[in-house]
Design an enzyme around this catalytic site. Sequence first.
Site, PDB file in Angstrom:
ATOM      1  N   CYS A  45      59.600  33.953   7.853  1.00 10.45           N
ATOM      2  CA  CYS A  45      59.297  35.156   7.071  1.00 10.45           C
ATOM      3  C   CYS A  45      60.395  35.508   6.084  1.00 10.45           C
ATOM      4  CB  CYS A  45      59.081  36.340   8.005  1.00 10.45           C
ATOM      5  SG  CYS A  45      60.546  36.660   9.000  1.00 10.45           S
TER       6      CYS A  45
ATOM      7  N   ASP B 265      63.213  36.956   6.850  1.00 10.58           N
ATOM      8  CA  ASP B 265      63.990  38.108   7.290  1.00 10.58           C
ATOM      9  C   ASP B 265      65.391  37.678   7.723  1.00 10.58           C
ATOM     10  OD1 ASP B 265      61.844  39.619   6.739  1.00 10.58           O
ATOM     11  OD2 ASP B 265      61.245  39.987   8.806  1.00 10.58           O
TER      12      ASP B 265
ATOM     13  N   CYS C  20      60.006  37.203  16.057  1.00  8.42           N
ATOM     14  CA  CYS C  20      60.934  38.164  15.452  1.00  8.42           C
ATOM     15  C   CYS C  20      62.097  38.452  16.399  1.00  8.42           C
ATOM     16  CB  CYS C  20      60.227  39.472  15.137  1.00  8.42           C
ATOM     17  SG  CYS C  20      58.689  39.249  14.247  1.00  8.42           S
TER      18      CYS C  20
ATOM     19  N   CYS D 261      61.405  43.006   9.630  1.00  7.05           N
ATOM     20  CA  CYS D 261      60.236  43.772  10.060  1.00  7.05           C
ATOM     21  C   CYS D 261      60.585  44.722  11.205  1.00  7.05           C
ATOM     22  CB  CYS D 261      59.144  42.811  10.511  1.00  7.05           C
ATOM     23  SG  CYS D 261      59.527  42.021  12.088  1.00  7.05           S
TER      24      CYS D 261
HETATM   25 FE1  FES Z   1      60.244  38.436  10.047  1.00 10.01          FE
HETATM   26 FE2  FES Z   1      59.475  39.768  12.097  1.00 10.01          FE
HETATM   27  S1  FES Z   1      58.244  39.153  10.445  1.00 10.01           S
HETATM   28  S2  FES Z   1      61.381  38.879  11.770  1.00 10.01           S
END
Ligand code: FES
Length: 132
Positions: A41, A43, A110, A66
Amino acid sequence: MYDEKNGTMYSEKVMDHFANPRNVGEIENADGVGTVGNAKCGDIMKMYIKVENGIIVDVKFKTFGCGAAIATSSMATELVKGKTLEEAWNLTNKAVADALDGLPPVKMHCSLLAEEAIHAAIDDYRKAHPEE
Ligand code: FES
């Protein structure tokens, strides 16, 4: 896993740690800093630890990610504070998710960010203190 109380698929604990994350920020002169990213993602999470006599006496994090990543980072910092480096190293993302009363299966990945960020921060500390 729809939670009737808060009207989401997240547990009350996840919602609480997402809305009021604990230990957010940076530690100046931290003894270990770890940055990790989730390739799926994009992140990113950065974890700071302060270590005294092999114990994590302080820990802070910053997450560009997120809600589940924020909630798991928050819970993970609470769980490793006051623990030995060894104990903190052995904290699994599953244990963090359990402490939050679970995460929806699609959000389990995540929670890996928090585990990996703690490992990265401990690795960073150990590099500077190879004798420990
Ligand atoms: Fe990226 Fe949760 S969607 S860490």
